[in-house]
Design an enzyme around this catalytic site. Structure first.
Site, short mmCIF file in Angstrom:
data_model
loop_
_atom_site.label_atom_id
_atom_site.label_comp_id
_atom_site.label_asym_id
_atom_site.label_seq_id
_atom_site.Cartn_x
_atom_site.Cartn_y
_atom_site.Cartn_z
N GLU A 248 0.84 -1.19 0.00
CA GLU A 248 0.00 0.00 0.00
C GLU A 248 0.87 1.24 0.00
OE1 GLU A 248 -2.19 3.38 1.79
OE2 GLU A 248 -0.44 2.34 2.61
N SER A 249 0.46 2.25 -0.74
CA SER A 249 1.17 3.53 -0.80
C SER A 249 2.57 3.31 -1.36
CB SER A 249 1.18 4.20 0.57
OG SER A 249 1.56 5.55 0.49
N GLY A 250 3.62 3.61 -0.56
CA GLY A 250 4.98 3.35 -1.03
C GLY A 250 5.19 1.88 -1.35
N GLN B 203 -1.97 -1.25 -4.04
CA GLN B 203 -2.99 -0.56 -3.24
C GLN B 203 -2.57 0.90 -3.07
OE1 GLN B 203 -3.15 -4.60 -0.53
NE2 GLN B 203 -3.69 -2.68 0.51
N HIS C 26 -6.65 7.47 2.88
CA HIS C 26 -5.48 6.66 2.51
C HIS C 26 -5.18 5.67 3.63
CE1 HIS C 26 -1.76 6.09 0.25
NE2 HIS C 26 -1.03 6.32 1.33
#
Length: 348
Positions: free
Chosen positions: A78-80, A104, A295
């Site tokens: 997720e994210s990074g 994600q 987020h």
């Protein structure tokens, strides 16, 4: 890898999968391009990615001892973490080390080119007052000093991130198209409806954002010339939404949703393994719902760890748990079969 949200206990118990979480070098430690200063640093622009590769090699060699299948490895982040999944799809050392991938809220279409990465490296040495001939002294710099120098060196140039070096990462991950290297790896790609609320919503002023303030902030995410046009479009499409919610949607659509749909489109256009797209819309009741669908909120649902993430998801209600049951099953089924499926979900 030690975050409670990523605890794999429930996934392993309920979904009959083996869960591995990893740690890897980040920031200036993982992605400072020092290749111009000696052969020793030839791979320095992506040693954080090489950490991920080392972990995947360990999984390939050892996972059967834990009941896992080395031919059915799913990587997801997720994210990074999603950005690293995107990059691994085009990263030569990772070839063949995984068979499915989930991004994600972190679709990475492009990353730093060699010129930009080299400029950050030059700036880093200048901030540390190191001459190129003294490059090896960088290993003696205290961690905190390196962090401070790294922040100054990258200022205005973007985060420290893996760069296209022509060898380990021979091309941008998903630009202009999906990488041929991973054409047979199916992907799930998705975003949350108001990702940016987690970054912008901590400011109490968002709760009383004026229309003038909304227009001005929209201009920062699109352009001043188009701010009124975008404002009018979102006002028409979402007449019941507050100004704060509209801002979060505009910022999210530009910063997350756009790239995720482009990535999914390019993967699908490749006509290899399929691309599955998801959109996460579950609103959190935390702080009276002022963050809408922030987020990272999907993480505890994917890992079925709602009780460890009440600060994000709120109380564990039957409805919330039912969603966690579906999402964790969909991810686990995708790992096993390459097709996301769960009880109660339509054919995807």
């Amino acid at each position: 890898g030690s975050s409670a949200w990523y605890d794999g206990t429930n996934l392993a118990k309920k979904q009959d999968v083996v869960v591995v979480t990893i740690n890897h070098r980040l920031n200036v430690f993982g992605y400072a391009d020092l290749a111009a200063f000696g052969e020793r640093y030839a791979a320095s622009s992506s040693v954080g990615m090489l950490d991920c590769v080392a972990a995947l090699q360990w999984v390939r060699d050892n996972i059967e001892r834990f009941g896992g299948d080395p031919d059915r490895i799913l990587i997801h982040g997720e994210s990074g973490g999603g950005r690293k999944v995107s990059i691994l799809m085009a990263y030569e050392p990772a070839r063949g080390l995984f068979q499915r991938a989930v991004v994600q809220s972190g679709s990475q279409l492009r990353t730093d080119g060699p010129e930009l990465a080299a400029e950050k490296g030059r700036r880093l040495l200048a901030e540390l007052n190191l001459a190129p001939a003294d490059i090896d002294k960088i290993h003696d710099v205290p961690m905190a000093d390196l962090q401070r120098a790294g922040a100054k060196a990258s200022s205005g140039l973007g985060q420290w991130r893996p760069s296209v070096d022509g060898k380990l990462l021979p091309r941008h991950p998903f630009d202009p198209d999906a990488p041929a290297m991973s054409a047979e790896v199916p992907m799930m790609i998705g975003t949350n409806r108001t990702e940016m609320s987690v970054f912008l919503g901590s400011n109490p002023a968002m709760d009383t954002l004026s229309e003038g303030g909304l227009r001005a902030m929209i201009g920062g995410f699109t352009s001043k010339a188009r701010a009124d046009e975008v404002y009018g479009l979102y006002k028409r499409l979402y007449p019941e939404s507050s100004n704060a919610e509209l801002l979060y949607m505009v910022a999210t659509d530009r910063g997350y949703f756009l790239d995720s749909t482009l990535q999914a489109e390019r993967k699908a256009a490749q006509a290899g393994a399929p691309a599955y797209y998801y959109a996460f819309y579950r609103e959190t009741p935390v702080q009276d719902g002022r963050y809408f669908v922030p987020h990272a909120q999907e993480i505890p649902f994917v890992f079925d760890n709602l009780d460890k993430a009440d600060v994000m998801v709120g109380p564990v209600t039957p409805q919330a748990q039912a969603l966690a049951d579906q999402m964790s099953a969909a991810w686990a089924t995708f790992a096993r079969t390459g097709v996301p499926a769960a009880a109660g979900l339509p054919a995807w």
